[in-house]
Design a protein around this motif. Structure first.
Motif, PDB file in Angstrom:
ATOM      1  N   SER A  93       0.463 -40.242  61.043  1.00 57.09           N
ATOM      2  CA  SER A  93      -0.721 -40.372  60.186  1.00 57.09           C
ATOM      3  C   SER A  93      -0.990 -41.845  59.898  1.00 57.09           C
ATOM      4  O   SER A  93      -0.080 -42.583  59.522  1.00 57.09           O
ATOM      5  CB  SER A  93      -0.516 -39.630  58.859  1.00 57.09           C
ATOM      6  N   LYS A  97      -5.955 -39.244  54.437  1.00 53.00           N
ATOM      7  CA  LYS A  97      -6.629 -38.014  54.866  1.00 53.00           C
ATOM      8  C   LYS A  97      -5.875 -37.364  56.018  1.00 53.00           C
ATOM      9  O   LYS A  97      -5.712 -36.130  56.058  1.00 53.00           O
ATOM     10  CB  LYS A  97      -8.068 -38.317  55.286  1.00 53.00           C
ATOM     11  N   GLU A  98      -5.394 -38.182  56.962  1.00 55.69           N
ATOM     12  CA  GLU A  98      -4.612 -37.637  58.069  1.00 55.69           C
ATOM     13  C   GLU A  98      -3.334 -36.984  57.576  1.00 55.69           C
ATOM     14  O   GLU A  98      -2.911 -35.950  58.093  1.00 55.69           O
ATOM     15  CB  GLU A  98      -4.275 -38.743  59.070  1.00 55.69           C
ATOM     16  N   LEU A 100      -2.876 -35.471  54.694  1.00 58.66           N
ATOM     17  CA  LEU A 100      -3.245 -34.179  54.105  1.00 58.66           C
ATOM     18  C   LEU A 100      -3.639 -33.178  55.187  1.00 58.66           C
ATOM     19  O   LEU A 100      -3.300 -31.990  55.098  1.00 58.66           O
ATOM     20  CB  LEU A 100      -4.391 -34.372  53.109  1.00 58.66           C
ATOM     21  N   ASP A 101      -4.352 -33.650  56.212  1.00 59.24           N
ATOM     22  CA  ASP A 101      -4.715 -32.756  57.324  1.00 59.24           C
ATOM     23  C   ASP A 101      -3.470 -32.244  58.038  1.00 59.24           C
ATOM     24  O   ASP A 101      -3.384 -31.056  58.401  1.00 59.24           O
ATOM     25  CB  ASP A 101      -5.613 -33.489  58.325  1.00 59.24           C
ATOM     26  N   ASN A 102      -2.505 -33.121  58.253  1.00 59.63           N
ATOM     27  CA  ASN A 102      -1.268 -32.718  58.934  1.00 59.63           C
ATOM     28  C   ASN A 102      -0.429 -31.776  58.076  1.00 59.63           C
ATOM     29  O   ASN A 102       0.232 -30.869  58.606  1.00 59.63           O
ATOM     30  CB  ASN A 102      -0.461 -33.951  59.325  1.00 59.63           C
ATOM     31  N   GLY A 104      -1.676 -29.578  56.028  1.00 62.72           N
ATOM     32  CA  GLY A 104      -2.337 -28.288  56.201  1.00 62.72           C
ATOM     33  C   GLY A 104      -2.068 -27.678  57.566  1.00 62.72           C
ATOM     34  O   GLY A 104      -2.022 -26.448  57.711  1.00 62.72           O
ATOM     35  N   ARG A 105      -1.897 -28.514  58.568  1.00 60.26           N
ATOM     36  CA  ARG A 105      -1.671 -28.035  59.939  1.00 60.26           C
ATOM     37  C   ARG A 105      -0.268 -27.460  60.132  1.00 60.26           C
ATOM     38  O   ARG A 105      -0.095 -26.433  60.802  1.00 60.26           O
ATOM     39  CB  ARG A 105      -1.895 -29.201  60.908  1.00 60.26           C
ATOM     40  N   THR A 108       1.806 -23.799  56.549  1.00 59.62           N
ATOM     41  CA  THR A 108       0.887 -22.719  56.196  1.00 59.62           C
ATOM     42  C   THR A 108       1.518 -21.717  55.240  1.00 59.62           C
ATOM     43  O   THR A 108       0.833 -21.164  54.377  1.00 59.62           O
ATOM     44  CB  THR A 108       0.423 -21.985  57.469  1.00 59.62           C
TER      45      THR A 108
END
Length: 377
Positions: A93, A97-98, A100-102, A104-105, A108
């Protein structure tokens, strides 16, 4: 003016000394994803070597990513997993933002708590509910492999000061579990650093992933000539002069201990005017030993009489502290007592073993014992 000498952090670039052979070997291991264990006493530059070799390897292989996990102050397995996840997220990252995106990815079913101390990804902090860690240990251990495959990168996980697991509740079981899963990982290599004569050294010597499919680097001391040249260059770059004999004296006074060389060189630079003399260096050395006096005094007060006798024997240059003559000379009650003292002092990090020889780990502490403590006895 930036740092002249770096003795309290990772030494890189102009602050890094020697180790050309080790850098070449380690950077190659990174490129080819070869598991590597680096064994050396505290303060010998293991972490600095890893960072320097990582820079070299990254220039050769653009798909490499490095996840750094520092266990120096970690005392439980749960925190190890949090730091592992933190290191992986940083490695893939470049923005918050990256991150947080990772998250979420890759999370789960359960989520870590994420926070940032500043606008930088470097300030990332990861915290899990410990029950989530216990229920998902295998997934967390396998995360490097999952991420490497998903991102199409080569991931090197650098776990520094792995000997800290000695403080965990079941270190041998943890290391065995890690090894069993690590050996199945593709697209990932593990680089671990540790002090010698620890539970990790036993793990390295008995684990197939290292003695069959990996590499073990045992760091020796940096050559005096390299240390002296480095000191002269740093002095010259910062408007002062030191000749080769006095630069050599700095290295020899602290037995070529990388961290202590940088510290003594820095103090000598501060104390000197334009030219650094022998008298200035000896004065700087005394200042540093005195500054640590209270710490050393409290540390020594915690030792048993037999441990102190063992330290006295080490300072005297005894190489075999088990013969009746040596035991008698240093008031050690028995060979068994000497062995127990040795083990205890190794665990405390007060002595280290290099090529089978025991020495005081901190050269400043050795000087304090020799010139302040034992002279009073």
């Amino acid at each position: 003016m930036g740092k002249i000498f770096n003795y309290n952090g990772i030494a890189q670039d102009i602050h890094f000394v020697g180790r050309e052979t080790e850098i070449k070997k380690l950077s190659s291991n990174f490129v080819f994803l070869t598991n590597t264990a680096i064994l050396a006493p505290q303060g010998w530059g293991k972490s600095s070597l890893v960072r320097q070799a990582a820079k070299v390897a990254s220039h050769k292989e653009r798909s490499l990513r490095f996840a750094y996990v520092d266990l120096s102050n970690v005392r439980n397995e749960e925190r190890l997993h949090e730091l592992l996840v933190c290191g992986i997220l940083k490695s893939i990252s470049s923005t918050q933002k990256e991150v947080l995106d990772n998250v979420g990815r890759y999370f789960t079913d359960f989520r870590p708590r994420i926070s940032f101390g500043s606008d930088s990804v470097d300030s990332l902090y990861v915290d899990f509910d410990w029950e989530d860690v216990r229920r998902n240990q295998d997934y967390l251990v396998d995360l490097p492999c999952i991420v490497a495959k998903d991102k199409g990168v080569k991931l090197v996980v650098c776990i520094e000061d792995l000997h800290a697991v000695s403080f965990f509740s079941a270190p041998e079981a943890l290391l065995e579990r890690l090894a069993q899963r690590w050996k199945r990982h593709e697209g990932v290599a593990y680089c671990i650093t540790s002090s010698p004569l620890s539970v990790v050294e036993k793990f390295v010597s008995s684990t197939p992933m290292f003695f069959r499919f990996g590499d073990v680097l045992r760091l020796g001391k940096i050559r005096t000539s390299e240390m002296a040249s480095f000191i002269r260059e740093r002095f010259a770059d910062n408007a002062k002069f030191i000749d080769i004999d006095n630069a050599t004296l700095i290295a020899e006074l602290v037995e070529n201990h990388p961290q202590c060389v940088q510290q003594l060189a820095h103090q000598s630079w501060l104390v000197s005017s334009v030219v650094c003399s022998r008298e200035v260096i000896l004065q700087a050395h005394e200042i540093l030993v005195d500054q640590m006096g209270l710490v050393y005094d409290n540390l020594t007060a915690s030792l048993t009489t037999q441990q102190l006798c063992y330290l006295h024997a080490v300072l005297a240059g005894e190489t075999v502290i088990s013969t009746s003559e040596v035991l008698h000379r240093h008031h050690i009650t028995s060979a068994t007592s000497a062995s127990r003292s040795k083990t205890a002092l190794l665990e405390k990090g007060l002595v280290c073993s290099i090529d089978g020889k025991i020495s005081i780990a901190d050269p400043f502490y050795a000087s304090w014992l020799r010139t302040r403590y034992f002279v009073k006895k």
